[in-house]
Design an enzyme around this catalytic site. Structure first.
Site, mmCIF file in Angstrom:
data_model
loop_
_atom_site.group_PDB
_atom_site.id
_atom_site.type_symbol
_atom_site.label_atom_id
_atom_site.label_comp_id
_atom_site.label_asym_id
_atom_site.label_seq_id
_atom_site.Cartn_x
_atom_site.Cartn_y
_atom_site.Cartn_z
ATOM 1 N N ALA A 74 0.832 -1.195 0.000
ATOM 2 C CA ALA A 74 0.000 0.000 0.000
ATOM 3 C C ALA A 74 0.868 1.247 0.000
ATOM 4 O O ALA A 74 2.021 1.235 0.435
ATOM 5 C CB ALA A 74 -0.916 0.010 1.226
ATOM 6 N N GLU A 123 -0.793 -9.819 -1.166
ATOM 7 C CA GLU A 123 -2.228 -10.081 -0.994
ATOM 8 C C GLU A 123 -2.949 -10.221 -2.329
ATOM 9 O O GLU A 123 -3.840 -11.065 -2.470
ATOM 10 C CB GLU A 123 -2.859 -8.976 -0.153
ATOM 11 C CG GLU A 123 -2.399 -9.008 1.305
ATOM 12 C CD GLU A 123 -3.173 -8.055 2.189
ATOM 13 O OE1 GLU A 123 -4.157 -8.490 2.806
ATOM 14 O OE2 GLU A 123 -2.779 -6.874 2.264
#
Length: 694
Positions: A74, A123
């Protein structure tokens, strides 16, 4: 044009349909050198996957358009901004929805991984049906969110245990460490390993043929996630974590384990439980401080330049440094030489007698054996470090590091002998722990190229290096040394050349008060336990033994007069031979196999209520003085230096951040109370009224 994508324009994703019907989806985040997941990137992905789900292709391959790696995770800057606005939950929900849309796509999906694949990158790979990774040494796959005080929140904590089994999954998530491509293949995290040039072809083959993991891997993934297994494994994992971290200091690993233990139902239920707990963790002081520490680390890296190249890469050398000569083959000098060689530099090591060098060379072989896993490459690494009794490497060196005894006269005599032999552009540095550079630069012919380069013991473990400057040092000297620090994987911190610099100036009042408390009869183990409970990595009594009483005594000769402190009995005189601490096997504690044997504290013993303040407030008080005097540029760099140089409780954000969060006025009042009770060693230093502490 790919069916379903007509009219859509993307800034970060490119979709290409091959002749065989496979869509290759490439992430190349606009205006960034590294791929990270911003909200724009996630929203584009979701829109793209929504269209593809209407008319699925023959297969979908996700890859990176960046040469540097797959996806770093992120966007931490945006994460911090969203947290400040109180909308982090919306961000996590969007990521979960997009990744679940990928997982539900009615066609084979493959993540083609090269280089770093971290956090959200891992992820999204987990949301694919298959994964292939390049066998390049730069490929690392991990979920390091625990280092930011949270855990994977885009489905990673749900999918990983189901893929590779709970034991391996939690080993990855609880430690924040990463796997190589081969290690990931061994546990079932990736289905195939390929040469970088063949990565796309390997992904295409997985689309067409799929992959079946061994029965043992599939069985382990199932059995370790059943309800009985979760109830059995979770308490054991929590106990293992508790040995290394306190729940009140670092709640994330404990919350991850507990959420996994109690959560059941379908995917939506599991994702909701993950989202709820991660959102709660993101709002904790621990997470916010650890995110702040991440940015402090990035700031320090930037001091050495954005991309300091490695030696042997064919690119310009970091700071023009290729050859390093270290004088002094003790623990510090020997480890500086070994670490520099391990990181790619040609290094020569000198001392006054060959046995000292031989001992350091043997210790270097132990480091190489530990760090260089491929045995065939160890001889090449070892060959970069050479014994040099006569100092023949000095004329060829770009950087000379002096690491001899802490005596100003001995160091100056050495410089007088070494400096005439240096190349015109070579740098001369000292690894002194505390001696002011104004004392050492006397008679230096080229003060502009002289500086302090203070490594922290143990060199292979501690990331900080203080670059000590003086008023005669050239700015480019600092820049060159910072680039060198980056190249050897260290964090450079520019510090003024006053006694003790930053690290030792703050640490020694803390260590002195611990020694004073010990001389008063407070058990050493109780003192250490109090400091560890506060969040220090080890107690100050144990730290004194690790540093060495001889080193502590030498540093005190410089610091005690400067700080106006009185040395306690334990440090008032030089230590007896054989009782210098850990290195001799005997200090305040006896040491066996590298561990201290601490006498048991009587069960009925009650630790003084003010002991924590007595230990920690002198450190904070000196930090305020350092800020006031401008020893470092600002309060943030004080925090960075103490976290990366001493392990000061990262979850507290550093000493200056701890003062802010507790309240400077409240902290000052506690300091004044100690002064009234114990004397002027607790007298508040100038600077407590600084706006930087509010």
């Amino acid at each position: 044009m790919i069916a379903g994508l007509d009219g859509l324009r993307f800034s970060h994703w490119q979709a290409e349909q091959r002749d065989d019907g496979i869509v290759v989806l490439t992430l190349d985040r606009a205006d960034e050198s590294v791929n990270t997941f911003s909200q724009d990137v996630v929203l584009e992905l979701d829109a793209l996957l929504e269209r593809l789900s209407i008319d699925p292709p023959k297969g979908l391959i996700l890859r990176s358009g960046k040469a540097k790696g797959f996806i770093a995770g992120a966007d931490i800057h945006e994460f911090q901004e969203l947290d400040a606005k109180g909308v982090i939950g919306d961000s996590i929900r969007r990521g979960q929805l997009a990744f679940q849309r990928l997982a539900e796509l009615r066609c084979p999906t493959v993540a083609a991984i090269h280089g770093f694949c971290m956090g959200g990158g891992t992820e999204i790979a987990l949301a694919c049906r298959y994964r292939v990774a390049s066998n390049d040494a730069s490929t690392r796959i991990g979920l390091p969110e625990v280092k930011l005080g949270i855990y994977p929140g885009w489905g990673g904590s749900v999918r990983l245990p189901r893929l590779i089994g709970a034991p391996a999954a939690f080993d990855l998530m609880l430690t924040g460490r990463s796997f190589s491509a081969q290690a990931a293949k061994a546990v079932g995290l990736v289905d195939k390993v390929a040469d970088p040039a063949q990565l796309l072809e390997a992904a295409v083959e997985l689309v067409h043929k799929g992959a079946q993991r061994p029965f043992k891997q599939r069985f382990l993934a199932w059995i370790t996630n059943t309800w009985p297994a979760r109830q059995l494994l979770a308490p054991t994992m929590a106990k293992q974590v508790a040995r290394k971290a306190r729940k009140d200091h670092y709640p994330a690993p404990f919350t991850l384990i507990e959420t996994w233990r109690r959560s059941g139902g379908g995917m939506q239920s599991l994702l909701a439980a993950e989202r709820k707990s991660v959102v709660k963790l993101a709002g904790t002081p621990t997470a916010r401080n650890l995110v702040r520490v991440y940015f402090l680390q990035e700031r320090m890296k930037a001091l050495g330049g954005k991309d300091s190249p490695e030696t042997g890469s064919g690119k310009p050398l970091p700071g023009g440094i290729a050859r390093v000569h270290v004088i002094g083959a003790g623990v510090m000098g020997g480890d500086i030489a070994a670490w520099s060689a391990y990181k790619g530099f040609q290094v020569t090591l000198q001392d006054r007698e060959q046995p000292y060098i031989d001992k350091a060379m043997a210790r270097a072989q132990e480091l190489f054996a530990k760090k260089v896993k491929d045995e065939t490459k160890r001889p090449e690494v070892a060959a970069r470090l050479a014994s040099d009794l006569n100092g023949d490497g000095i004329p060829e060196a770009d950087l000379v590091v002096e690491a001899i005894i802490e005596q100003s006269e001995a160091k100056r005599d050495l410089y007088a002998a070494v400096e005439p032999r240096l190349k015109p552009d070579a740098l001369l540095t000292t690894n002194t722990s505390a001696i002011p550079l104004t004392e050492l630069r006397e008679h230096i012919r080229r003060p502009a190229q002289f500086a302090g380069l203070h490594f922290v013991n143990p060199v292979p473990l501690m990331p900080l290096v203080e670059i000590i400057h003086h008023d005669g040092m050239a700015p480019q000297t600092q820049q060159r040394l910072a680039a060198f620090c980056n190249a050897i994987g260290k964090l450079p911190l520019p510090v003024a050349g006053t006694p003790g610099f930053l690290l030792n100036r703050l640490l020694f009042p803390y260590l002195l008060e611990a020694a004073t408390a010990y001389s008063e009869g407070i058990p050493g183990a109780a003192i250490d336990r109090t400091a560890v409970k506060f969040g220090m990595p080890l107690g100050p009594v144990e730290l004194l033994d690790v540093v060495g009483h001889d080193v502590a005594y030498s540093v005190l000769q410089e610091l005690a007069p400067f700080l106006g402190l009185q040395a306690p009995p334990a440090l008032a005189t030089a230590p007896e031979p054989g009782k210098r601490g850990k290195k001799d096997g005997q200090g305040i504690y006896a040491w066996e196999n590298g561990r201290p044997k601490k006498p048991e504290v009587p069960k009925d013993y009650r630790v003084p209520e003010d002991l924590e303040d007595r230990l920690i407030l002198p450190l904070l008080n000196e930090g305020v003085a350092v800020l006031h005097e401008g020893v470092v540029a600002d309060a943030d760099l004080i925090d960075a230096g103490m976290i990366f140089g001493s392990g000061f409780a990262p979850f507290r954000g550093g000493p200056m951040q701890y003062i802010r969060s507790t309240g400077a006025d409240a902290m000052l009042a506690r300091l004044q109370a100690l002064q009234a009770k114990y004397g002027d060693r607790f007298k508040p230093r100038p600077g407590w009224d600084s706006p930087a502490l509010r």
